[in-house]
Design a protein around this motif. Structure first.
Motif, PDB file in Angstrom:
ATOM      1  N   VAL A  38      -8.010   0.905  -0.510  1.00  0.00           N
ATOM      2  CA  VAL A  38      -9.051   0.195   0.247  1.00  0.00           C
ATOM      3  C   VAL A  38     -10.411   0.473  -0.369  1.00  0.00           C
ATOM      4  O   VAL A  38     -11.225  -0.439  -0.555  1.00  0.00           O
ATOM      5  CB  VAL A  38      -9.018   0.601   1.744  1.00  0.00           C
ATOM      6  N   GLN A  39     -10.653   1.720  -0.730  1.00  0.00           N
ATOM      7  CA  GLN A  39     -11.930   2.085  -1.345  1.00  0.00           C
ATOM      8  C   GLN A  39     -12.102   1.374  -2.684  1.00  0.00           C
ATOM      9  O   GLN A  39     -13.182   0.854  -2.979  1.00  0.00           O
ATOM     10  CB  GLN A  39     -12.023   3.595  -1.526  1.00  0.00           C
ATOM     11  N   GLU A  40     -11.048   1.327  -3.490  1.00  0.00           N
ATOM     12  CA  GLU A  40     -11.128   0.625  -4.778  1.00  0.00           C
ATOM     13  C   GLU A  40     -11.441  -0.849  -4.576  1.00  0.00           C
ATOM     14  O   GLU A  40     -12.274  -1.421  -5.284  1.00  0.00           O
ATOM     15  CB  GLU A  40      -9.811   0.765  -5.552  1.00  0.00           C
ATOM     16  N   LEU A  41     -10.768  -1.469  -3.600  1.00  0.00           N
ATOM     17  CA  LEU A  41     -11.009  -2.888  -3.336  1.00  0.00           C
ATOM     18  C   LEU A  41     -12.434  -3.123  -2.821  1.00  0.00           C
ATOM     19  O   LEU A  41     -13.074  -4.115  -3.173  1.00  0.00           O
ATOM     20  CB  LEU A  41      -9.981  -3.436  -2.344  1.00  0.00           C
ATOM     21  N   VAL A  76      -9.114  -6.362   2.021  1.00  0.00           N
ATOM     22  CA  VAL A  76      -9.611  -5.074   2.530  1.00  0.00           C
ATOM     23  C   VAL A  76      -9.402  -5.001   4.033  1.00  0.00           C
ATOM     24  O   VAL A  76      -8.904  -4.000   4.560  1.00  0.00           O
ATOM     25  CB  VAL A  76     -11.101  -4.872   2.165  1.00  0.00           C
ATOM     26  N   ASN A  77      -9.760  -6.081   4.735  1.00  0.00           N
ATOM     27  CA  ASN A  77      -9.584  -6.086   6.185  1.00  0.00           C
ATOM     28  C   ASN A  77      -8.108  -5.982   6.557  1.00  0.00           C
ATOM     29  O   ASN A  77      -7.750  -5.293   7.512  1.00  0.00           O
ATOM     30  CB  ASN A  77     -10.204  -7.337   6.798  1.00  0.00           C
ATOM     31  N   GLY A  78      -7.233  -6.659   5.808  1.00  0.00           N
ATOM     32  CA  GLY A  78      -5.803  -6.580   6.072  1.00  0.00           C
ATOM     33  C   GLY A  78      -5.260  -5.180   5.839  1.00  0.00           C
ATOM     34  O   GLY A  78      -4.424  -4.686   6.599  1.00  0.00           O
ATOM     35  N   LEU A  79      -5.737  -4.541   4.776  1.00  0.00           N
ATOM     36  CA  LEU A  79      -5.268  -3.184   4.483  1.00  0.00           C
ATOM     37  C   LEU A  79      -5.803  -2.167   5.485  1.00  0.00           C
ATOM     38  O   LEU A  79      -5.133  -1.186   5.795  1.00  0.00           O
ATOM     39  CB  LEU A  79      -5.667  -2.776   3.071  1.00  0.00           C
ATOM     40  N   LYS A  80      -7.008  -2.405   5.989  1.00  0.00           N
ATOM     41  CA  LYS A  80      -7.573  -1.473   6.971  1.00  0.00           C
ATOM     42  C   LYS A  80      -6.769  -1.498   8.271  1.00  0.00           C
ATOM     43  O   LYS A  80      -6.709  -0.502   8.981  1.00  0.00           O
ATOM     44  CB  LYS A  80      -9.034  -1.815   7.252  1.00  0.00           C
ATOM     45  N   SER A  81      -6.148  -2.629   8.570  1.00  0.00           N
ATOM     46  CA  SER A  81      -5.376  -2.725   9.808  1.00  0.00           C
ATOM     47  C   SER A  81      -4.008  -2.058   9.680  1.00  0.00           C
ATOM     48  O   SER A  81      -3.362  -1.752  10.672  1.00  0.00           O
ATOM     49  CB  SER A  81      -5.211  -4.183  10.213  1.00  0.00           C
ATOM     50  N   LYS A  82      -3.551  -1.812   8.443  1.00  0.00           N
ATOM     51  CA  LYS A  82      -2.261  -1.156   8.225  1.00  0.00           C
ATOM     52  C   LYS A  82      -2.430   0.352   8.266  1.00  0.00           C
ATOM     53  O   LYS A  82      -3.500   0.880   7.991  1.00  0.00           O
ATOM     54  CB  LYS A  82      -1.676  -1.554   6.867  1.00  0.00           C
ATOM     55  N   LYS A  83      -1.322   1.023   8.598  1.00  0.00           N
ATOM     56  CA  LYS A  83      -1.355   2.478   8.597  1.00  0.00           C
ATOM     57  C   LYS A  83      -0.890   3.046   7.269  1.00  0.00           C
ATOM     58  O   LYS A  83      -1.311   4.107   6.853  1.00  0.00           O
ATOM     59  CB  LYS A  83      -0.498   3.026   9.730  1.00  0.00           C
ATOM     60  N   ARG A  84       0.039   2.351   6.600  1.00  0.00           N
ATOM     61  CA  ARG A  84       0.533   2.829   5.318  1.00  0.00           C
ATOM     62  C   ARG A  84       1.017   1.648   4.489  1.00  0.00           C
ATOM     63  O   ARG A  84       1.217   0.549   5.005  1.00  0.00           O
ATOM     64  CB  ARG A  84       1.623   3.862   5.496  1.00  0.00           C
ATOM     65  N   LEU A  85       1.188   1.922   3.210  1.00  0.00           N
ATOM     66  CA  LEU A  85       1.640   0.904   2.264  1.00  0.00           C
ATOM     67  C   LEU A  85       3.064   1.193   1.824  1.00  0.00           C
ATOM     68  O   LEU A  85       3.442   2.346   1.630  1.00  0.00           O
ATOM     69  CB  LEU A  85       0.759   0.924   1.004  1.00  0.00           C
ATOM     70  N   SER A  86       3.809   0.134   1.625  1.00  0.00           N
ATOM     71  CA  SER A  86       5.122   0.322   1.007  1.00  0.00           C
ATOM     72  C   SER A  86       4.897   0.477  -0.496  1.00  0.00           C
ATOM     73  O   SER A  86       3.828   0.154  -1.023  1.00  0.00           O
ATOM     74  CB  SER A  86       6.027  -0.875   1.296  1.00  0.00           C
ATOM     75  N   ASP A  87       5.898   0.970  -1.174  1.00  0.00           N
ATOM     76  CA  ASP A  87       5.771   1.157  -2.617  1.00  0.00           C
ATOM     77  C   ASP A  87       5.542  -0.173  -3.322  1.00  0.00           C
ATOM     78  O   ASP A  87       4.773  -0.257  -4.282  1.00  0.00           O
ATOM     79  CB  ASP A  87       7.024   1.845  -3.181  1.00  0.00           C
TER      80      ASP A  87
END
Length: 174
Positions: A38-41, A76-87
Motif C-alpha cells: 500500500v505504501q509503495e502504491l 490503494v483504497n481496495g488494498l486498505k480495505s483488505k486485511k491480508r494479501l494472498s500470494d
C-alpha cells in the motif's frame, strides 16, 4: 492410561499453540507485506501526480496519466480495505509496481527531453527576438536614408557615353 492421555493432550495443545503462533506470525507478515505494498502504491501515486504537475507546467495534458492516477488510488483504497494479501495477489501487485516504476522512469526521461527542447526553443526564440530588433534598427536606418534620398532633387543632368574605343559621346542635357 490417564497419564498417557494427559501427556498426549499436552503434546496436542503444544502443537496447536505452535501452529497458532506460526499462523499469527504468518498473518503479521502478510499484514506487514500488505502495508508495504500500500505504501509503495501511495508513493507511486504521489510520483504520478508530480509527473502530472510537471506536464501541466509544460502545457501538456495527458489523459493516460489521469487514468493511471485514478487506477492507483482505487487500488490503494481496495488494498486498505483488505486485511491480508494472498500470494497470487502479492506477486500480481509486485509486477504492477515494477511496470509502474518502469513507466515512471520512461515518463521522467520524456519530461527531461521536453524540458531540454523547451530550453532550446526559448534560446532560439531569444535569438530570433534579438535578430528582429536588429532588423528593425536596420529598417529604421534604411527608412531614414530613403527619407533623405526622397528630398534630393536632380536638375540639369548631363550624360556622357563612352564608346569601346574610349571616345566620348555627348548627348543633350536632361
Amino acid at each position: 492410561a490417564l497419564g498417557y492421555f494427559l501427556f498426549n493432550k499436552q503434546n496436542e495443545n503444544e502443537q496447536l499453540a505452535n501452529e497458532k503462533a506460526n499462523t499469527e506470525t504468518e498473518l503479521a507478515n502478510k499484514e506487514a507485506e500488505l502495508a508495504s505494498r500500500v505504501q509503495e502504491l501511495e508513493e507511486l501515486t504521489t510520483q504520478y501526480e508530480t509527473l502530472k504537475a510537471e506536464n501541466d507546467a509544460l502545457g501538456i495534458t495527458n489523459e493516460e496519466l489521469d487514468k493511471k492516477i485514478a487506477s492507483l488510488k482505487g487500488q490503494v483504497n481496495g488494498l486498505k480495505s483488505k486485511k491480508r494479501l494472498s500470494d497470487r495477489e502479492n506477486t500480481q501487485i509486485k509486477k504492477q509496481i515494477a511496470l509502474f516504476k518502469a513507466d515512471l522512469l520512461k515518463k521522467d526521461q520524456e519530461i527531461r527531453e521536453l524540458k531540454a527542447e523547451n530550453d532550446s526553443l526559448l534560446a532560439d526564440k531569444n535569438d530570433l527576438i534579438n535578430e528582429k530588433y536588429a532588423m528593425g534598427d536596420s529598417i529604421s536606418n534604411l527608412n531614414k536614408t530613403v527619407a533623405v534620398a526622397s528630398v534630393l532633387k536632380a536638375e540639369s543632368l548631363k550624360i556622357t557615353a563612352l564608346y569601346e574605343n574610349g571616345k566620348e559621346y555627348d548627348k543633350d542635357n536632361y
